[in-house]
Design a protein around this motif. Structure first.
Motif, PDB file in Angstrom:
ATOM      1  N   THR A   4       0.749  -1.491  -0.068  1.00 46.07           N
ATOM      2  CA  THR A   4      -0.088   0.199  -0.085  1.00 46.07           C
ATOM      3  C   THR A   4       0.846   1.316   0.033  1.00 46.07           C
ATOM      4  N   ARG A  41      -9.130  -3.584 -16.116  1.00 43.61           N
ATOM      5  CA  ARG A  41      -9.038  -4.588 -15.035  1.00 43.61           C
ATOM      6  C   ARG A  41     -10.172  -5.386 -15.000  1.00 43.61           C
ATOM      7  N   ASP A  81     -12.535  -8.105 -12.474  1.00 42.97           N
ATOM      8  CA  ASP A  81     -12.617  -8.339 -11.290  1.00 42.97           C
ATOM      9  C   ASP A  81     -13.766  -9.340 -11.246  1.00 42.97           C
ATOM     10  N   SER A 104      -3.365   1.014  -3.543  1.00 45.05           N
ATOM     11  CA  SER A 104      -4.415   0.799  -2.623  1.00 45.05           C
ATOM     12  C   SER A 104      -4.815  -0.576  -2.638  1.00 45.05           C
ATOM     13  N   THR A 105      -5.316  -1.323  -1.263  1.00 42.93           N
ATOM     14  CA  THR A 105      -5.745  -2.662  -1.673  1.00 42.93           C
ATOM     15  C   THR A 105      -6.933  -3.011  -2.494  1.00 42.93           C
ATOM     16  N   ASN A 106      -7.708  -1.893  -2.755  1.00 39.97           N
ATOM     17  CA  ASN A 106      -8.984  -2.070  -3.679  1.00 39.97           C
ATOM     18  C   ASN A 106      -8.370  -1.943  -5.300  1.00 39.97           C
ATOM     19  N   GLN A 107      -6.996  -1.824  -5.367  1.00 37.89           N
ATOM     20  CA  GLN A 107      -6.439  -2.075  -6.628  1.00 37.89           C
ATOM     21  C   GLN A 107      -5.998  -3.369  -6.963  1.00 37.89           C
ATOM     22  N   THR A 108      -6.170  -4.335  -5.978  1.00 37.28           N
ATOM     23  CA  THR A 108      -5.559  -5.693  -6.364  1.00 37.28           C
ATOM     24  C   THR A 108      -6.794  -6.233  -7.402  1.00 37.28           C
ATOM     25  N   SER A 109      -6.131  -6.755  -8.406  1.00 36.49           N
ATOM     26  CA  SER A 109      -6.771  -6.817  -9.365  1.00 36.49           C
ATOM     27  C   SER A 109      -6.154  -7.706 -10.557  1.00 36.49           C
ATOM     28  N   SER A 147      -1.462  -7.958  -6.710  1.00 34.70           N
ATOM     29  CA  SER A 147      -1.799  -7.991  -5.353  1.00 34.70           C
ATOM     30  C   SER A 147      -1.256  -6.742  -4.516  1.00 34.70           C
TER      31      SER A 147
END
Lengths: 113, 113
Positions: B15, B36, B38, B82-87, B111
């Motif tokens: 992060t 992206r 998801d 940021s963690t919500n960009q894990t994809s 990740s």
């Protein structure tokens, strides 16, 4: 903005059977494309059908397009285990001068040996 | 055959880091795209470019930027991961002409911890 929506979300058939996937969309299109995605990989283009075409063939693939119903179908004949993948339809729109594809959620196809 | 190469298949970052994803295509395509992917959301367009040094926002550009200094290379930048960009991130390219398919790379599974 969701344009193409595939049906069914998942399909499981025996090897040798035919597999049919459907796609519906909402607005006028220039063309409709089908893609395949093997697990964990990128998308591979299968076939493109233009809005003035009604049917197109490529090997074991047959795609139909009904612009009056805003729908398309992908038929895979004589399925093989290697056909196991997710299949996406995508419709083409123009966004600020460039071609933009809008993808559906996909159909997960499983071919059982 | 068109080859679209993404620099990493798997990437783990922390992060707040600045993250660069690189994409190179070898077919002199004008258009390049970053998506992206998801689960449950399908493919969403982040940015695209139809010429060197040109860029256009897609559907979800927030938190991302891009760079296209050479025709064959299109970079996606996460300014502060940021963690919500894990994809899963997918790059694609196409010719500028109408009715052309997009060619995808194999994707980068990113990740953010």
């Amino acid at each position: 903005s969701q344009q193409g929506e595939e049906d069914p979300q998942a399909l499981s058939i025996q090897e040798g059977e035919n597999a049919t996937m459907n796609c519906s969309y909402k607005t006028s299109i220039n063309n409709l494309q089908w893609y395949r995605q093997n697990s964990g990989r990128g998308l591979v283009h299968l076939i493109l059908i233009r809005s003035n075409e009604r049917e197109k063939h490529s090997g074991r693939l047959r795609v139909t397009l009904d612009t009056s119903k805003k729908s398309s179908s992908l038929l895979i004949t004589a399925s093989r285990a290697a056909d196991t993948a997710s299949y996406f339809c995508a419709t083409l729109g123009l966004l600020r001068g460039a071609q933009k594809l809008v993808f559906g959620q996909g159909t997960r196809l499983t071919i059982n040996p | 055959d068109v080859k679209v190469t993404q620099s990493s298949r798997y990437l783990v970052k922390r992060t707040g880091e600045k993250v660069f994803l690189e994409c190179v295509q070898d077919m002199d395509h004008e258009n390049m795209f970053w998506y992206r992917q998801d689960p449950g959301l399908g493919l969403r367009l982040i940015y695209f470019s139809y010429d060197v040094k040109m860029k256009e926002k897609g559907d979800i550009p927030e938190g991302y930027s891009v760079s296209r200094e050479k025709k064959e290379r299109f970079s996606l930048i996460l300014e502060s991961a940021s963690t919500n960009q894990t994809s899963m991130y997918l790059c694609a390219s196409s010719l500028f002409r109408v009715n052309q398919p997009q060619h995808f790379g194999d994707g980068t599974r990113l990740s953010i911890l």
